[in-house]
Design an enzyme around this catalytic site. Structure first.
Site, PDB file in Angstrom:
ATOM      1  N   GLU A  50      -5.125  -1.235  -3.202  1.00  0.00           N
ATOM      2  CA  GLU A  50      -4.122  -2.299  -3.214  1.00  0.00           C
ATOM      3  C   GLU A  50      -4.437  -3.346  -2.152  1.00  0.00           C
ATOM      4  O   GLU A  50      -4.965  -3.014  -1.091  1.00  0.00           O
ATOM      5  CB  GLU A  50      -2.741  -1.686  -2.921  1.00  0.00           C
ATOM      6  CG  GLU A  50      -1.599  -2.550  -3.367  1.00  0.00           C
ATOM      7  CD  GLU A  50      -0.239  -1.984  -2.969  1.00  0.00           C
ATOM      8  OE1 GLU A  50       0.743  -2.582  -3.410  1.00  0.00           O
ATOM      9  OE2 GLU A  50      -0.154  -0.997  -2.227  1.00  0.00           O
TER      10      GLU A  50
ATOM     11  N   ASN B  87      -2.279  -6.011  -0.141  1.00  0.00           N
ATOM     12  CA  ASN B  87      -0.909  -6.467   0.126  1.00  0.00           C
ATOM     13  C   ASN B  87      -0.952  -7.829   0.804  1.00  0.00           C
ATOM     14  O   ASN B  87      -1.534  -7.970   1.886  1.00  0.00           O
ATOM     15  CB  ASN B  87      -0.188  -5.456   1.020  1.00  0.00           C
ATOM     16  CG  ASN B  87      -0.007  -4.118   0.321  1.00  0.00           C
ATOM     17  OD1 ASN B  87       0.965  -3.912  -0.397  1.00  0.00           O
ATOM     18  ND2 ASN B  87      -0.964  -3.226   0.500  1.00  0.00           N
TER      19      ASN B  87
ATOM     20  N   LYS C 224       0.981   2.906 -12.031  1.00  0.00           N
ATOM     21  CA  LYS C 224       1.647   2.015 -11.078  1.00  0.00           C
ATOM     22  C   LYS C 224       2.220   0.793 -11.797  1.00  0.00           C
ATOM     23  O   LYS C 224       1.461   0.047 -12.418  1.00  0.00           O
ATOM     24  CB  LYS C 224       0.646   1.494 -10.030  1.00  0.00           C
ATOM     25  CG  LYS C 224      -0.191   2.563  -9.382  1.00  0.00           C
ATOM     26  CD  LYS C 224      -1.091   1.959  -8.320  1.00  0.00           C
ATOM     27  CE  LYS C 224      -2.150   2.950  -7.908  1.00  0.00           C
ATOM     28  NZ  LYS C 224      -2.856   2.523  -6.692  1.00  0.00           N
TER      29      LYS C 224
ATOM     30  N   LYS D 237      -1.363  -5.510  -6.978  1.00  0.00           N
ATOM     31  CA  LYS D 237      -2.137  -4.468  -7.659  1.00  0.00           C
ATOM     32  C   LYS D 237      -3.367  -5.059  -8.358  1.00  0.00           C
ATOM     33  O   LYS D 237      -4.470  -4.533  -8.262  1.00  0.00           O
ATOM     34  CB  LYS D 237      -1.266  -3.744  -8.693  1.00  0.00           C
ATOM     35  CG  LYS D 237      -0.027  -3.062  -8.116  1.00  0.00           C
ATOM     36  CD  LYS D 237      -0.374  -1.784  -7.390  1.00  0.00           C
ATOM     37  CE  LYS D 237       0.851  -1.051  -6.860  1.00  0.00           C
ATOM     38  NZ  LYS D 237       1.727  -1.803  -5.978  1.00  0.00           N
TER      39      LYS D 237
ATOM     40  N   ARG E  43       3.392  10.789  -2.765  1.00  0.00           N
ATOM     41  CA  ARG E  43       3.147   9.424  -2.280  1.00  0.00           C
ATOM     42  C   ARG E  43       3.067   9.388  -0.749  1.00  0.00           C
ATOM     43  O   ARG E  43       3.819  10.075  -0.072  1.00  0.00           O
ATOM     44  CB  ARG E  43       4.268   8.481  -2.764  1.00  0.00           C
ATOM     45  CG  ARG E  43       4.304   8.353  -4.273  1.00  0.00           C
ATOM     46  CD  ARG E  43       5.586   7.718  -4.740  1.00  0.00           C
ATOM     47  NE  ARG E  43       6.750   8.523  -4.374  1.00  0.00           N
ATOM     48  CZ  ARG E  43       8.008   8.163  -4.594  1.00  0.00           C
ATOM     49  NH1 ARG E  43       8.273   7.022  -5.182  1.00  0.00           N
ATOM     50  NH2 ARG E  43       9.005   8.947  -4.236  1.00  0.00           N
TER      51      ARG E  43
ATOM     52  N   ASP F 129      -4.949  -1.239   1.185  1.00  0.00           N
ATOM     53  CA  ASP F 129      -4.756   0.209   1.158  1.00  0.00           C
ATOM     54  C   ASP F 129      -6.041   0.846   0.650  1.00  0.00           C
ATOM     55  O   ASP F 129      -6.606   0.404  -0.360  1.00  0.00           O
ATOM     56  CB  ASP F 129      -3.603   0.591   0.226  1.00  0.00           C
ATOM     57  CG  ASP F 129      -2.246   0.145   0.766  1.00  0.00           C
ATOM     58  OD1 ASP F 129      -2.162  -0.202   1.961  1.00  0.00           O
ATOM     59  OD2 ASP F 129      -1.280   0.158  -0.012  1.00  0.00           O
TER      60      ASP F 129
ATOM     61  N   ARG G 201      -3.986   2.088   5.771  1.00  0.00           N
ATOM     62  CA  ARG G 201      -3.653   0.668   5.782  1.00  0.00           C
ATOM     63  C   ARG G 201      -4.571  -0.011   6.792  1.00  0.00           C
ATOM     64  O   ARG G 201      -4.628   0.397   7.947  1.00  0.00           O
ATOM     65  CB  ARG G 201      -2.176   0.503   6.173  1.00  0.00           C
ATOM     66  CG  ARG G 201      -1.744  -0.882   6.645  1.00  0.00           C
ATOM     67  CD  ARG G 201      -1.955  -1.982   5.610  1.00  0.00           C
ATOM     68  NE  ARG G 201      -1.412  -1.669   4.306  1.00  0.00           N
ATOM     69  CZ  ARG G 201      -0.162  -1.919   3.933  1.00  0.00           C
ATOM     70  NH1 ARG G 201       0.671  -2.495   4.770  1.00  0.00           N
ATOM     71  NH2 ARG G 201       0.241  -1.627   2.708  1.00  0.00           N
TER      72      ARG G 201
ATOM     73  N   ARG H  89      -1.545   6.964   6.610  1.00  0.00           N
ATOM     74  CA  ARG H  89      -0.220   7.409   6.181  1.00  0.00           C
ATOM     75  C   ARG H  89      -0.373   8.685   5.381  1.00  0.00           C
ATOM     76  O   ARG H  89      -1.170   8.742   4.441  1.00  0.00           O
ATOM     77  CB  ARG H  89       0.457   6.326   5.342  1.00  0.00           C
ATOM     78  CG  ARG H  89       0.799   5.091   6.179  1.00  0.00           C
ATOM     79  CD  ARG H  89       1.027   3.893   5.334  1.00  0.00           C
ATOM     80  NE  ARG H  89      -0.150   3.588   4.523  1.00  0.00           N
ATOM     81  CZ  ARG H  89      -0.201   2.622   3.621  1.00  0.00           C
ATOM     82  NH1 ARG H  89       0.846   1.871   3.398  1.00  0.00           N
ATOM     83  NH2 ARG H  89      -1.308   2.409   2.932  1.00  0.00           N
TER      84      ARG H  89
HETATM   85  N1  LIG Z   1      -5.543   6.441  -7.200  1.00  0.00           N
HETATM   86  C1  LIG Z   1      -4.652   7.177  -6.518  1.00  0.00           C
HETATM   87  N2  LIG Z   1      -4.809   8.519  -6.376  1.00  0.00           N
HETATM   88  C2  LIG Z   1      -3.898   9.279  -5.713  1.00  0.00           C
HETATM   89  N3  LIG Z   1      -2.773   8.791  -5.187  1.00  0.00           N
HETATM   90  C3  LIG Z   1      -2.563   7.457  -5.283  1.00  0.00           C
HETATM   91  C4  LIG Z   1      -3.481   6.578  -5.947  1.00  0.00           C
HETATM   92  N4  LIG Z   1      -3.003   5.318  -5.894  1.00  0.00           N
HETATM   93  C5  LIG Z   1      -1.839   5.393  -5.222  1.00  0.00           C
HETATM   94  N5  LIG Z   1      -1.560   6.672  -4.859  1.00  0.00           N
HETATM   95  C6  LIG Z   1      -0.382   7.152  -4.131  1.00  0.00           C
HETATM   96  O1  LIG Z   1       0.693   6.259  -4.367  1.00  0.00           O
HETATM   97  C7  LIG Z   1       1.095   5.605  -3.156  1.00  0.00           C
HETATM   98  C8  LIG Z   1       1.416   4.143  -3.413  1.00  0.00           C
HETATM   99  O2  LIG Z   1       0.310   3.484  -4.029  1.00  0.00           O
HETATM  100  P1  LIG Z   1      -0.046   1.957  -3.879  1.00  0.00           P
HETATM  101  O3  LIG Z   1      -1.050   1.642  -4.914  1.00  0.00           O
HETATM  102  O4  LIG Z   1      -0.424   1.652  -2.472  1.00  0.00           O
HETATM  103  O5  LIG Z   1       1.317   1.200  -4.253  1.00  0.00           O
HETATM  104  P2  LIG Z   1       2.584   0.705  -3.371  1.00  0.00           P
HETATM  105  O6  LIG Z   1       2.632  -0.751  -3.571  1.00  0.00           O
HETATM  106  O7  LIG Z   1       3.771   1.369  -3.975  1.00  0.00           O
HETATM  107  O8  LIG Z   1       2.327   1.093  -1.940  1.00  0.00           O
HETATM  108  C9  LIG Z   1      -0.059   5.807  -2.217  1.00  0.00           C
HETATM  109  O9  LIG Z   1       0.375   5.867  -0.866  1.00  0.00           O
HETATM  110  C10 LIG Z   1      -0.633   7.153  -2.652  1.00  0.00           C
HETATM  111  O10 LIG Z   1       0.102   8.222  -2.093  1.00  0.00           O
HETATM  112 MG   LIG Z   2       0.601   0.704  -0.873  1.00  0.00          MG
END
Ligand SMILES: Nc1ncnc2c1ncn2[C@@H]1O[C@H](COP(=O)(O)OP(=O)(O)O)[C@@H](O)[C@H]1O
Ligand SMILES: [Mg+2]
Length: 321
Positions: A288, A290, A168, A133, A240, A280, A218, A232
């Site tokens: 993100e 990864n 998060k 993150k 999510r 992401d 992704r 996705r």
């Molecule tokens: N800034 C954002 N606005 C809206 N939805 C978000 C945002 N950041 C994350 N999400 C939602 O949360 C999910 C997971 O976020 P992410 O930051 O990729 O963490 P993870 O490591 O759990 O995948 C994303 O697929 C999306 O649906």
């Molecule tokens: Mg993610």
């Protein structure tokens, strides 16, 4: 080449979905020897990293009418031996997050591999540098408005200014612990207290991107270059978009804005030895990076007819020349 993969117990892997299997399969098809191990099998002896390795042979999955089919069993383990990891050509660190103390210590053990002899993907110091993150925060032109703090007051001010935000936890993956924050939420204080362990642990709070409804993309990067992408979409009953939260996957392209984000990251990723990475992107914003065990290769190959695993292994072949 001789390649080792540090993975979760192999019987837990899904050959039709897991990128680690796609990479191992590609290596085998390209004529290389594959060995597997786990973080609890690593040691340092006389200043060198060693591992208890098991030789594995895979039966490659078949794509039948758009679906992968795996043999049962899909792998065969044979000889088990203690090996100095410097005798291998490359070691792939592909254990799933979260980054636990055991995981972290494994990266310190991998530091005792001479990088001139054996390629470690991703670099142990790079993995330590890149909290999945937090690493994104340095790319200020690519990220949405974001704070990281354990402070309830700061979070409240941020959410009031943004209207809606996403919280998060810094160490989770696959959508775990991701929450929507709204100023008027009667659970607001409790959510912050639970997520920050009563103000002791910082969390990321990011402006809510409404474009998330169109997907969380992704993009796979190999040595800083984008080589494939996947969209996705959320299931509808959950906000999510993660595959692990019931999201669906869809074919997609990489937009000019997304190429530009990859360009912003490329040099830093290379400097940190982050060779195989999945970023992401939501609504043209980086959310993100990864680096531990990014996935998506099976799905991208299925949609685009690519062989990303082959590309990665061929990159290693060239790097070893
Ligand atoms: N800034 C954002 N606005 C809206 N939805 C978000 C945002 N950041 C994350 N999400 C939602 O949360 C999910 C997971 O976020 P992410 O930051 O990729 O963490 P993870 O490591 O759990 O995948 C994303 O697929 C999306 O649906
Ligand atoms: Mg993610």
């Amino acid at each position: 080449m001789k390649l080792a993969f540090i993975i979760d117990p192999i019987h837990q892997l899904d050959p039709c979905h897991d990128t680690s299997v796609a990479l191992m399969e590609a290596a085998q098809i390209l004529g290389h020897e594959i060995w597997v191990t786990q973080v609890n099998q690593l040691s340092v002896v006389e200043g060198k990293a060693w591992a208890l390795l098991e030789r594995v042979e895979l039966i490659p999955v078949q794509l039948v009418e758009g679906r992968y089919q795996a043999a049962n069993p899909w792998y065969k383990l044979s000889s088990r031996t203690l090996v100095c990891l410097e005798t291998l050509d490359a070691v792939f660190m592909r254990t799933d997050p979260p980054v636990t103390v055991a995981y972290l210590y494994a990266t310190y053990i991998l530091d005792y591999i001479d990088q001139n002899k054996t390629l470690v993907i991703n670099s142990p110091s790079g993995i330590r540098a890149a909290n999945e993150k937090m690493y994104a925060l340095q790319f200020t032109k690519a990220i949405p408005e974001t704070i990281v703090t354990p402070q309830k007051q700061l979070i409240r001010q941020f959410v009031e200014a943004q209207g809606r935000a996403v919280l998060k936890p810094l160490g989770n993956k696959a959508g775990e612990g991701i929450l929507i924050l709204e100023g008027g939420d009667r659970n607001f204080n409790s959510i912050i207290e639970l997520s920050t362990l009563q103000g002791q642990v910082p969390v990321m709070v990011q402006t809510y991107l409404p474009e998330a409804k169109d997907g969380d993309k992704r993009i796979i990067l190999l040595n800083g270059e984008p080589i494939g992408a996947l969209n996705r979409l959320s299931s509808g009953s959950d906000f999510r978009n993660n595959m692990a939260t019931g999201g669906t996957v869809a074919q997609t392209d990489i937009t000019p804005r997304e190429y530009e984000i990859c360009t912003q990251l490329a040099e830093t990723l290379r400097k940190d030895g982050l060779i195989f990475v999945g970023i992401d992107v939501i609504g043209g914003y980086l959310t993100e990076v990864n680096v531990t065990s990014p996935t998506g290769v099976r799905e991208i190959d299925r949609f685009d007819g690519t062989r990303i695993g082959h590309q990665v292994i061929q990159w290693v072949e060239r790097a070893k020349k």
